[in-house]
Write a protein that holds these residues in place. Sequence first.
Motif, PDB file in Angstrom:
ATOM      1  N   CYS A   1      43.989  39.135  41.601  1.00  0.00           N
ATOM      2  CA  CYS A   1      43.209  40.369  41.671  1.00  0.00           C
ATOM      3  C   CYS A   1      43.241  40.880  43.102  1.00  0.00           C
ATOM      4  CB  CYS A   1      41.770  40.089  41.240  1.00  0.00           C
ATOM      5  SG  CYS A   1      40.678  41.497  41.502  1.00  0.00           S
TER       6      CYS A   1
ATOM      7  N   TRP B   1      41.163  42.547  44.653  1.00  0.00           N
ATOM      8  CA  TRP B   1      39.854  42.521  45.323  1.00  0.00           C
ATOM      9  C   TRP B   1      39.660  41.219  46.123  1.00  0.00           C
ATOM     10  CZ3 TRP B   1      40.276  46.563  42.164  1.00  0.00           C
ATOM     11  CH2 TRP B   1      39.392  47.635  42.276  1.00  0.00           C
TER      12      TRP B   1
ATOM     13  N   ASP C   1      39.134  38.153  45.112  1.00  0.00           N
ATOM     14  CA  ASP C   1      37.985  37.352  44.691  1.00  0.00           C
ATOM     15  C   ASP C   1      38.431  36.055  44.034  1.00  0.00           C
ATOM     16  OD1 ASP C   1      39.149  38.406  42.467  1.00  0.00           O
ATOM     17  OD2 ASP C   1      37.409  39.537  41.804  1.00  0.00           O
TER      18      ASP C   1
ATOM     19  N   PHE D   1      40.346  35.665  41.577  1.00  0.00           N
ATOM     20  CA  PHE D   1      40.622  35.714  40.146  1.00  0.00           C
ATOM     21  C   PHE D   1      42.130  35.765  39.959  1.00  0.00           C
ATOM     22  CE2 PHE D   1      41.418  37.783  36.059  1.00  0.00           C
ATOM     23  CZ  PHE D   1      40.594  37.038  35.234  1.00  0.00           C
TER      24      PHE D   1
ATOM     25  N   HIS E   1      39.474  42.094  33.539  1.00  0.00           N
ATOM     26  CA  HIS E   1      38.744  41.637  34.721  1.00  0.00           C
ATOM     27  C   HIS E   1      38.390  42.810  35.641  1.00  0.00           C
ATOM     28  CE1 HIS E   1      37.769  39.442  38.397  1.00  0.00           C
ATOM     29  NE2 HIS E   1      38.632  40.227  39.008  1.00  0.00           N
TER      30      HIS E   1
ATOM     31  N   HIS F   1      34.786  44.801  38.478  1.00  0.00           N
ATOM     32  CA  HIS F   1      34.846  45.822  39.530  1.00  0.00           C
ATOM     33  C   HIS F   1      34.608  47.246  39.034  1.00  0.00           C
ATOM     34  CE1 HIS F   1      36.355  42.461  41.790  1.00  0.00           C
ATOM     35  NE2 HIS F   1      37.411  42.350  41.026  1.00  0.00           N
TER      36      HIS F   1
HETATM   37 ZN   LIG Z   1      38.653  40.734  40.950  1.00  0.00          ZN
END
Ligand SMILES: [Zn+2]
Length: 157
Positions: free
Chosen positions: A96, A98, A100, A102, A128, A133
């Motif tokens: 991901c 972001w 994070d 994931f 996800h 998000h």
């Molecule tokens: Zn994420």
Amino acid sequence: MTNTTDRQRGLDSEPSLEELEQELRRWNYLLDEDRSLAKLLQDDAAEVLRTGLDLREVSAKMERLYREGRRGLGAPVLVDDSFKVTVREDRGIIPCLWRDHFASPKAIIEAVNLKNNRTLTFSVLGWHLISAHGFFQGKGSPFRMEPRELFEFFEET
Ligand SMILES: [Zn+2]
């Protein structure tokens, strides 16, 4: 190379919206999107409210479709007597953007709601991005999903 601490900090800290937008554009999540990432997130959040979409509930339902559907190993599975679900899964993972941690399996879920005949196609990463998000992806992205579409798919008839 030598400064591991800085490198880790860089990887672990959440990117700024500007950084994220750059990355998302680079990876074609915003292909034909003229709006900024901030504006897109804002518009979709407003649309979620207007539609009355319960993101937590829908996110749990999507996860269930994936978990149950993948038991078919590529063949359609009937879930809850209401959904015909086919999951195509490839090797490998997609992180991901972001940051994070994931790591998404490369899986595409095709679901038909047999009660209202609507179809929904999403990837695990797409699931996800929406759940964690509030990111429905931009115009032109092959997995762009309209909040209303998601709402209508799960709508009871
Ligand atoms: Zn994420």
